[in-house]
Design an enzyme around this catalytic site. Structure first.
Site, PDB file in Angstrom:
ATOM      1  N   ASP A 104     -36.811 -44.240  97.789  1.00  0.00           N
ATOM      2  CA  ASP A 104     -37.585 -43.139  98.112  1.00  0.00           C
ATOM      3  C   ASP A 104     -39.271 -43.420  97.097  1.00  0.00           C
ATOM      4  OD1 ASP A 104     -36.442 -41.660 100.404  1.00  0.00           O
ATOM      5  OD2 ASP A 104     -36.181 -39.856  98.628  1.00  0.00           O
TER       6      ASP A 104
HETATM    7  N1  URA Z   1     -31.071 -39.869  98.138  1.00  0.00           N
HETATM    8  C1  URA Z   1     -32.384 -39.491  98.506  1.00  0.00           C
HETATM    9  O1  URA Z   1     -32.917 -38.479  99.291  1.00  0.00           O
HETATM   10  N2  URA Z   1     -33.511 -40.214  97.791  1.00  0.00           N
HETATM   11  C2  URA Z   1     -33.302 -41.367  97.353  1.00  0.00           C
HETATM   12  O2  URA Z   1     -34.578 -42.670  97.041  1.00  0.00           O
HETATM   13  C3  URA Z   1     -32.355 -42.197  97.602  1.00  0.00           C
HETATM   14  C4  URA Z   1     -31.050 -41.410  97.895  1.00  0.00           C
END
Ligand code: URA
Length: 247
Positions: A103
């Site tokens: 993310d």
């Molecule tokens: N899980 C998440 O919630 N965010 C990420 O960036 C990676 C795994």
């Protein structure tokens, strides 16, 4: 077999969209024959020419990046945000892309490559590569909550596979905790949704490990190339689920 426009893009000749345009305009030949069909699939043994020039296969490259916060895991962004490939632009000329994604606000270990087949192998749900995250969460997870994450928890897109979870520290006064979680699935915002589901939302997330790889020696924004041996081990791991890390 890969789609023709993808092969042209991976070879570094043009973006995928430009490659499609070249195909439609009749500027691409496969084994000496003009091909205008966008769906055409080609294999490694096919000879491709773009505007009369034979396609040289781009060297395959593999990088391990310590992704900083506030970067999007994509090649371009229509909102103008910084992308992880911006970090490589000065020194890497190959058309690399992220393997899976973290993310925008997540930091940590992200692989990038120009090898589509390798990327598919690493991200395919049937290959169970462990990914370990450190999550700072709001509130203190209960034992039952952690057990739910461990055995699998129902999310809107189905139950998660069993995970390894532990709480490494907590601060009762401040009402926060730090947890380590290892999953092998890669659903969208999965770790965040899992902790949300037990009532302790993630406030900070970092991917610490991907299979046997970690962030040793890197600071946010820094990267290194994977060794040939590491790439080979990752392939073996994805294909067999087993690898001797010490070899
Ligand atoms: N899980 C998440 O919630 N965010 C990420 O960036 C990676 C795994």
């Amino acid at each position: 077999m890969e789609r023709l426009q993808k092969v042209i893009a991976y070879a570094g000749v043009a973006s995928r969209r430009k490659a499609e345009q070249l195909i439609v305009e009749g500027k691409v030949k496969v084994n000496g024959v003009v091909v205008k069909e966008l769906g055409t699939k080609v294999s490694n043994s096919d000879t491709i020419e773009v505007e009369g020039v034979k396609l040289e296969k781009e060297d395959k490259v593999y990088f391990l990046l310590y992704k900083p916060r506030a970067y999007i895991s994509a090649v371009t962004d229509d909102k103008g945000r910084k992308t992880v490939t911006d970090i490589f632009k000065k020194h890497v000329h190959q058309r690399i892309f992220p393997v899976g994604r973290l993310d925008y606000d997540t930091t940590g270990l992200l692989l990038l490559t120009n090898d589509g087949e390798f990327s598919n192998l690493m991200t395919h749900p049937k290959f169970k590569i462990d990914k370990t995250y450190i999550a700072r969460v709001k509130g203190i997870p209960t034992k039952q909550g952690l057990m739910k994450l461990q055995s699998g928890i129902k999310l809107e897109d189905g139950k998660t596979a069993p995970a390894k979870v532990s709480m490494t520290s907590f601060d009762e006064n401040a009402g926060k905790a730090i947890c380590e979680i290892t999953i092998h699935e890669g659903r969208n915002r999965q770790v965040r949704r899992m902790f949300e589901a037990i009532g302790t939302p993630v406030v900070k997330l970092k991917r610490e490990r991907f299979a046997f790889l970690d962030l040793t020696g890197l600071s946010p924004g820094e990267y290194r190339q994977l060794t040939k041996h590491e790439v080979k081990l990752l392939r073996v791991l994805a294909e067999t689920g087993k690898v001797d890390y010490n070899n």
